[in-house]
Design an enzyme around this catalytic site. Structure first.
Site, mmCIF file in Angstrom:
data_model
loop_
_atom_site.group_PDB
_atom_site.id
_atom_site.type_symbol
_atom_site.label_atom_id
_atom_site.label_comp_id
_atom_site.label_asym_id
_atom_site.label_seq_id
_atom_site.Cartn_x
_atom_site.Cartn_y
_atom_site.Cartn_z
ATOM 1 N N SER A 198 82.816 49.794 47.061
ATOM 2 C CA SER A 198 82.466 51.211 47.172
ATOM 3 C C SER A 198 83.515 52.043 46.424
ATOM 4 C CB SER A 198 82.346 51.610 48.646
ATOM 5 O OG SER A 198 81.708 52.850 48.784
ATOM 6 N N ASP A 265 57.721 40.539 48.878
ATOM 7 C CA ASP A 265 58.538 39.451 49.421
ATOM 8 C C ASP A 265 58.206 38.108 48.773
ATOM 9 O OD1 ASP A 265 60.061 37.726 50.924
ATOM 10 O OD2 ASP A 265 59.287 38.338 52.869
ATOM 11 N N ASP A 268 59.194 35.985 44.789
ATOM 12 C CA ASP A 268 60.258 35.057 44.390
ATOM 13 C C ASP A 268 59.960 33.626 44.823
ATOM 14 O OD1 ASP A 268 60.603 35.254 47.122
ATOM 15 O OD2 ASP A 268 62.485 36.364 47.003
ATOM 16 N N VAL A 270 58.915 32.593 47.955
ATOM 17 C CA VAL A 270 58.994 32.317 49.387
ATOM 18 C C VAL A 270 59.055 33.628 50.151
ATOM 19 C CG1 VAL A 270 61.534 32.160 49.385
ATOM 20 C CG2 VAL A 270 60.229 31.022 51.192
ATOM 21 N N ASP A 272 60.721 35.287 52.876
ATOM 22 C CA ASP A 272 61.931 35.123 53.686
ATOM 23 C C ASP A 272 62.560 36.450 54.071
ATOM 24 O OD1 ASP A 272 62.722 35.895 51.185
ATOM 25 O OD2 ASP A 272 64.140 34.268 50.857
ATOM 26 N N LEU A 274 63.375 38.751 51.998
ATOM 27 C CA LEU A 274 64.212 39.228 50.889
ATOM 28 C C LEU A 274 63.348 39.434 49.647
ATOM 29 C CD1 LEU A 274 67.249 36.793 51.264
ATOM 30 C CD2 LEU A 274 66.894 39.008 52.381
ATOM 31 N N ASP A 430 71.098 48.399 48.210
ATOM 32 C CA ASP A 430 72.164 49.356 48.549
ATOM 33 C C ASP A 430 71.642 50.786 48.425
ATOM 34 O OD1 ASP A 430 74.473 50.846 48.808
ATOM 35 O OD2 ASP A 430 75.667 49.546 47.514
ATOM 36 N N HIS A 468 74.846 48.165 51.567
ATOM 37 C CA HIS A 468 76.227 48.632 51.421
ATOM 38 C C HIS A 468 77.070 48.098 52.583
ATOM 39 C CE1 HIS A 468 78.774 51.224 48.981
ATOM 40 N NE2 HIS A 468 79.365 51.648 50.078
#
Length: 538
Positions: A198, A265, A268, A270, A272, A274, A430, A468
């Site tokens: 940061s 989601d 990528d 899968v 998960d 993320l 972030d 963050h």
């Protein structure tokens, strides 16, 4: 006062008081540390203007926090030229067993709190030793002011305090620490590193741009740079967020996040939680799918036209009314349509009302961060209402402040030529500092210096799901070992792994993929918690 003088002087005192010298005399290790007390560092030893530096205290602390079973904790202050400006308070930790290396720690927010530099590097894994445990001298400062909160900007009214915060404190603290190190060990360091996240990441960029000869390596995590553009962007978005019904309730934010996750989601390989393939997400998710049929606010199950317009503003780069330091023209977009961590730092607007002490401030994290710089450094009026801020009226002052505090130079050749190495990392969600800002800086460096040259001294990683310091994937890795191996052994980072330190992470890991690649799940793999089942793809 040297060691033998200290021991002799104290022996006389103890004996004259009728106290057993053998019982009350400090050990040689304690005496060696205590001898630093009262040390004066002349302005000639400090590379930026200061009156002098003084060591206030030096005490030996025992335990497993440092190599050799203890360290000498040194507290001191660097006195300003302006008597009305605050000191720069610093702490230097001197391990009993020194590895001949030092590492400087950066701060956070608007600083104002002494960085003790005894913990690990930013997002360093708990499985690896801290720098102090490895034998490093570690040090940090409060950046030249003392504040009750990292969001307090009153100090910016003082020109010297502003200049110190803007970067001069980094050099002053570095030089004072080296003077202490040289006095204590009788020799200088062999390697010097700097690290921070940061504002601390911003400070690391300042250090290698302004004083490249001072540093062998830097760990830079989600840097708040350019600081001025970041705050101008935050103010711009806050005004849009609260204007004409643009506010989004927490329920509407969850509606947005759920829709983004559902659409992106799986891109990528899968599901998960993320979103790793952010480029594909850009092409897949359509905010218009959430539009209320009437275009007006019909409740928490859809978005009005005004709310969609605000979200598109957040997804659009901010254009500054004046060119900033090194020609920067604004601030990039935010990951609002890629799973942005909207409540990870001070909230995304928990209420449609403005807070009011002492003047209206948007209840919106980015506005809270922007308020101090605008109020105290640019407008310089403690009572100013930053929701009325009109940047073109302050174009000259904005340029002056940017010159003082930003580190936008894309030419890192001086750092590169002296053998410096840098690890740069940012999380994809972030929402305190946009990852696209770091992408923009990295791409400017590549354009300026050439991709081959840049890869010879820098690695840039984006971590999916990391915010963050919060988010759906809390990064934990070992950047210091990777940096040491690169700087000291010529072994460039390869196959680095990042773990998820979050409570819900279940110990999962991912490969650290160099930008612009992302971790893609391998076809036929059966365990999405293991990094080995992912490959870095573009």
């Amino acid at each position: 006062m040297r060691l033998w003088q200290f021991i002799l002087a104290n022996a006389v005192v103890f004996l004259s008081a009728g106290v057993s010298a053998a019982q009350d005399m400090p050990t040689p290790e304690e005496a060696h540390c205590m001898a630093l007390r009262g040390m004066l560092i002349s302005p000639d030893e400090i590379g930026e203007p200061a009156r002098r530096a003084v060591v206030y205290s030096a005490d030996l602390l025992k335990g497993d926090q440092a190599a050799g079973g203890g360290f000498c904790k040194v507290l001191g202050g660097i006195e300003p030229i302006d008597p009305k400006a605050p000191n720069i308070n610093f702490q230097v930790n001197l391990p009993l067993t020194w590895n001949d290396k030092i590492i400087q720690y950066g701060g956070g927010g608007y600083d104002g709190t002494l960085i003790e530099a005894v913990k690990n590097v930013s997002f360093g894994s708990d499985a690896v030793q801290t720098p102090l445990q490895r034998g490093y001298v570690t040090f940090g400062s409060d950046s030249g002011h003392q504040s009750p909160s990292v969001l307090d900007g009153k100090f910016l009214l003082n020109n010297e305090a502003l200049a110190n915060f803007g970067g001069l404190q980094i050099k002053k603290t570095h030089d004072a620490a080296i003077a202490v190190v040289s006095d204590y060990y009788g020799r200088k360091q062999q390697k010097t590193y700097i690290q921070g996240n940061s504002q601390g990441g911003h400070e690391s960029l300042i250090a290698i741009q302004r004083w490249p000869a001072d540093y062998d390596g830097a760990i830079v995590t989600h840097p708040a740079n350019p600081f001025s553009a970041l705050q101008l962007s935050g103010n711009h978005l806050a005004k849009a967020f609260y204007r004409n019904g643009g506010y989004l309730s927490p329920a509407k934010v969850e509606l947005l996040n759920s829709a983004v996750t559902k659409a992106c989601d799986k891109l990528d390989g899968v599901e998960d939680g993320l979103i790793s393939n952010t480029a594909a997400c850009d092409a897949t998710f359509k905010i218009e799918d959430l539009r209320c049929a009437s275009g007006k606010d019909e409740g928490d199950t859809c978005l009005s036209d005004t709310q969609i317009a605000v979200l598109k503003t957040i997804n659009t780069p901010y254009k500054s009314p004046v060119k900033l330091q090194d020609g920067v023209e604004g601030f990039p977009r935010w990951p609002i349509f890629q799973g942005g961590d909207l409540y990870g730092l001070w909230g995304f607007g928990l209420s449609p009302e403005l807070t009011n002490p002492p003047t209206p401030v948007a209840n919106f994290g980015l506005a809270v961060l922007a308020d101090p710089l605008i109020r105290y450094a640019i407008v310089r009026d403690p009572k100013f209402d930053t929701m009325t801020f009109d940047p073109p009226k302050y174009a000259k002052r904005i340029a002056e402040v940017s010159k003082l505090i930003d580190a936008n130079s894309a030419d890192l050749s001086a750092f590169e030529k002296r053998g410096g190495k840098m690890l740069l990392m940012h999380g994809t969600i972030d929402f305190a500092i946009s990852p696209y800002n770091t992408v923009s800086y990295y791409e400017r460096v590549v354009k300026t210096m050439g991709a081959e040259n840049v890869r010879g001294f820098m690695r840039f990683y984006l971590v999916p799901g990391f915010g963050h310091g919060s988010g759906k994937f809390i990064a934990a890795w070992d950047p210091l070992s990777a940096l040491e191996n690169w700087v000291e052994k010529g072994k460039a980072p390869e196959n680095l792994i990042v773990g998820d330190a979050g409570n819900d992470g279940a110990g999962r890991t991912r490969p650290m993929c160099e930008y612009p690649s992302y971790p893609k799940y391998k076809a036929g793999a059966t365990d999405p918690n293991k990094a080995e089942n992912f490959e870095c793809a573009k």
